[in-house]
Design a protein around this motif. Structure first.
Motif, mmCIF file in Angstrom:
data_model
loop_
_atom_site.group_PDB
_atom_site.id
_atom_site.type_symbol
_atom_site.label_atom_id
_atom_site.label_comp_id
_atom_site.label_asym_id
_atom_site.label_seq_id
_atom_site.Cartn_x
_atom_site.Cartn_y
_atom_site.Cartn_z
ATOM 1 N N ILE A 1 29.801 40.994 60.731
ATOM 2 C CA ILE A 1 30.967 41.852 60.520
ATOM 3 C C ILE A 1 30.638 42.814 59.380
ATOM 4 O O ILE A 1 30.393 42.388 58.250
ATOM 5 N N ARG A 2 30.611 44.104 59.696
ATOM 6 C CA ARG A 2 30.343 45.110 58.663
ATOM 7 C C ARG A 2 31.672 45.688 58.197
ATOM 8 O O ARG A 2 32.439 46.215 59.004
ATOM 9 N N ALA A 3 31.924 45.567 56.907
ATOM 10 C CA ALA A 3 33.237 45.963 56.410
ATOM 11 C C ALA A 3 33.172 46.402 54.957
ATOM 12 O O ALA A 3 32.275 46.006 54.213
ATOM 13 N N LYS A 4 34.141 47.206 54.580
ATOM 14 C CA LYS A 4 34.378 47.535 53.170
ATOM 15 C C LYS A 4 35.709 46.912 52.789
ATOM 16 O O LYS A 4 36.739 47.188 53.418
ATOM 17 N N LEU A 5 35.684 46.066 51.774
ATOM 18 C CA LEU A 5 36.854 45.284 51.424
ATOM 19 C C LEU A 5 37.762 46.020 50.445
ATOM 20 O O LEU A 5 37.321 46.922 49.736
ATOM 21 N N PRO A 6 39.028 45.634 50.391
ATOM 22 C CA PRO A 6 39.944 46.204 49.407
ATOM 23 C C PRO A 6 39.667 45.601 48.032
ATOM 24 O O PRO A 6 38.652 44.922 47.835
ATOM 25 N N LYS A 7 40.557 45.825 47.090
ATOM 26 C CA LYS A 7 40.357 45.283 45.747
ATOM 27 C C LYS A 7 41.703 45.073 45.076
ATOM 28 O O LYS A 7 42.725 45.608 45.515
ATOM 29 N N LYS B 1 38.916 36.636 46.965
ATOM 30 C CA LYS B 1 40.034 36.392 46.063
ATOM 31 C C LYS B 1 40.113 37.587 45.132
ATOM 32 O O LYS B 1 39.432 37.652 44.112
ATOM 33 N N GLY B 2 40.933 38.569 45.500
ATOM 34 C CA GLY B 2 40.943 39.828 44.778
ATOM 35 C C GLY B 2 41.315 39.700 43.311
ATOM 36 O O GLY B 2 42.115 38.854 42.926
ATOM 37 N N GLY B 3 40.703 40.547 42.495
ATOM 38 C CA GLY B 3 40.987 40.562 41.063
ATOM 39 C C GLY B 3 39.782 40.991 40.268
ATOM 40 O O GLY B 3 38.657 40.993 40.764
ATOM 41 N N ASP B 4 40.002 41.358 39.017
ATOM 42 C CA ASP B 4 38.914 41.780 38.138
ATOM 43 C C ASP B 4 38.096 40.583 37.677
ATOM 44 O O ASP B 4 38.566 39.451 37.651
ATOM 45 N N GLY B 5 36.858 40.870 37.286
ATOM 46 C CA GLY B 5 36.022 39.840 36.694
ATOM 47 C C GLY B 5 35.233 39.060 37.726
ATOM 48 O O GLY B 5 35.407 39.203 38.934
ATOM 49 N N LYS B 6 34.376 38.192 37.244
ATOM 50 C CA LYS B 6 33.504 37.406 38.112
ATOM 51 C C LYS B 6 34.321 36.465 38.982
ATOM 52 O O LYS B 6 35.258 35.823 38.524
ATOM 53 N N GLY B 7 33.974 36.405 40.263
ATOM 54 C CA GLY B 7 34.704 35.566 41.190
ATOM 55 C C GLY B 7 35.872 36.259 41.847
ATOM 56 O O GLY B 7 36.618 35.642 42.601
ATOM 57 N N VAL C 1 48.429 39.381 51.334
ATOM 58 C CA VAL C 1 48.808 39.807 49.989
ATOM 59 C C VAL C 1 49.490 38.635 49.293
ATOM 60 O O VAL C 1 50.472 38.083 49.810
ATOM 61 N N GLY C 2 48.970 38.250 48.140
ATOM 62 C CA GLY C 2 49.564 37.173 47.367
ATOM 63 C C GLY C 2 49.294 35.805 47.964
ATOM 64 O O GLY C 2 48.580 35.651 48.949
ATOM 65 N N GLY C 3 49.874 34.798 47.334
ATOM 66 C CA GLY C 3 49.705 33.445 47.816
ATOM 67 C C GLY C 3 48.945 32.566 46.843
ATOM 68 O O GLY C 3 48.468 33.010 45.794
ATOM 69 N N ASN C 4 48.831 31.297 47.207
ATOM 70 C CA ASN C 4 48.217 30.319 46.313
ATOM 71 C C ASN C 4 46.726 30.521 46.109
ATOM 72 O O ASN C 4 46.177 30.077 45.098
ATOM 73 N N ASN D 1 48.685 45.790 37.572
ATOM 74 C CA ASN D 1 47.447 46.563 37.705
ATOM 75 C C ASN D 1 46.999 46.720 39.159
ATOM 76 O O ASN D 1 46.043 47.441 39.428
ATOM 77 N N THR D 2 47.663 46.039 40.088
ATOM 78 C CA THR D 2 47.285 46.125 41.498
ATOM 79 C C THR D 2 47.801 47.430 42.092
ATOM 80 O O THR D 2 48.992 47.723 42.017
ATOM 81 N N VAL D 3 46.896 48.196 42.664
ATOM 82 C CA VAL D 3 47.233 49.507 43.234
ATOM 83 C C VAL D 3 47.451 49.368 44.741
ATOM 84 O O VAL D 3 46.657 48.732 45.443
ATOM 85 N N PHE D 4 48.515 49.958 45.250
ATOM 86 C CA PHE D 4 48.788 50.015 46.686
ATOM 87 C C PHE D 4 48.936 51.465 47.111
ATOM 88 O O PHE D 4 49.349 52.306 46.310
ATOM 89 N N PRO D 5 48.556 51.779 48.371
ATOM 90 C CA PRO D 5 48.076 50.843 49.400
ATOM 91 C C PRO D 5 46.628 50.417 49.171
ATOM 92 O O PRO D 5 45.868 51.096 48.472
ATOM 93 N N GLN D 6 46.262 49.270 49.753
ATOM 94 C CA GLN D 6 44.892 48.793 49.806
ATOM 95 C C GLN D 6 44.456 48.736 51.261
ATOM 96 O O GLN D 6 45.269 48.416 52.142
#
Length: 300
Positions: free
Chosen positions: A143-149, A181-187, A268-271, A279-284
């Motif tokens: 699967i070739r894709a560009k992911l959101p952030k 698992k979207g977000g800044d930083g490692k992981g 979007v969101g969840g456990n 800091n989350t920008v929409f749309p993604q």
């Protein structure tokens, strides 16, 4: 082309609710209980792509998304799980899945997550699968894709056992090609998770690994996410580099020796990722260039 629709009428559609509840619950369990050793991947490809064919393999599925509408191989998933399972149950997601959030443009299938109210949800997004349309046992998936952030963004590609409507979880089995698992930083925006889930209703088992880019994030450009599924092992690859391997054996009750189908969504969101923050920008957007499935040729 017409696509089969899974209608949003949750009170009358217990089957769909069961799919989401049993699918997402073990993801949460696995992410908490698995022992994870991070693999760092240096990206040497520009552009990152994969071949149209492999020696010894036959192409059994390919969608290059070059049309303007989804092919009949895909089903739309719609809704937010309400009224019975708002947020799709224990995963506590925030999105409402719609057909309008999925489009085909310039050779890509694009799922857009938006901050907008619909139903009882604060966000909208898209989700598709190939249940009852295309299934397979063993092979290579590219699967070739560009992911959101961004914090709270949860894109995922995965395979799910076709007996999802008949067998109790986790008997159907789950193979994540990749989750983020979207977000800044490692992981976060720079990492993907490869995952396997199996077991019995009283004992959910999982194996998980994280691959992290040495430089940049997964939103910078397209990458190729792959699994190679064989009778006795499954490998996970990022840009054709193996970062995780799991043996499959008789102790898994034949979970990974039967038919599975494809799933792609942008939650979007969840456990798993946590919820969006200021800091989350929409749309993604998640851009999918192609999905290809290959199977080994039988010996003459």
């Amino acid at each position: 082309m017409k696509s089969k629709m899974i209608n949003q009428n949750i009170s009358n559609d217990k089957k769909l609710m069961r799919i989401f509840k049993i699918l997402l619950y073990p993801i949460i369990v696995a992410s908490v209980s698995s022992c994870i050793e991070n693999a760092e991947i240096a990206v040497e490809c520009d552009p990152c792509t994969s071949p149209l064919s492999y020696d010894g393999y036959t192409t059994i599925f390919s969608d290059e998304f070059n049309s303007t509408t989804l092919s009949e191989n895909w089903n739309y998933i719609e809704g937010d799980g309400c009224p019975d399972e708002c947020g799709w149950g224990v995963s506590e997601e925030l999105e409402f899945y719609t057909t309008e959030n999925i489009e085909l443009r310039e050779g890509n299938m694009i799922i857009t997550a938006k901050k907008e109210n619909k139903g009882q949800s604060q966000y909208t997004s898209g989700n598709i699968n190939t249940l009852d349309k295309f299934s397979f046992t063993y092979g290579r998936v590219d699967i070739r894709a560009k992911l959101p952030k961004g914090q709270g963004i949860w894109p995922s590609f995965y395979l799910l056992g076709d007996n999802i409507n008949e067998a109790k979880w986790p008997i159907p089995g789950h193979i994540s090609v990749s989750e983020m698992k979207g977000g800044d930083g490692k992981g976060g925006d720079n990492s993907i998770v490869g995952k396997l889930i199996w077991g019995t209703p009283t004992k959910v088992e999982s194996a998980t690994e994280i691959a992290t880019l040495k430089d940049g994030i997964l939103n910078d450009k397209f990458h190729v996410f792959s699994v190679i599924w064989e009778p006795t092992r499954i490998q996970w690859l990022l840009n054709d580099k193996v970062y995780f391997e799991q043996k499959t054996d008789a102790g898994m009750n034949g979970t990974f020796n039967k038919l599975f189908h494809l799933n792609m969504k942008l939650a979007v969101g969840g456990n798993f990722p946590g919820n969006p923050d200021g800091n989350t920008v929409f749309p993604q957007q998640m851009f999918v260039d192609y999905v290809r499935v290959f199977q080994k040729e039988l010996a003459p």
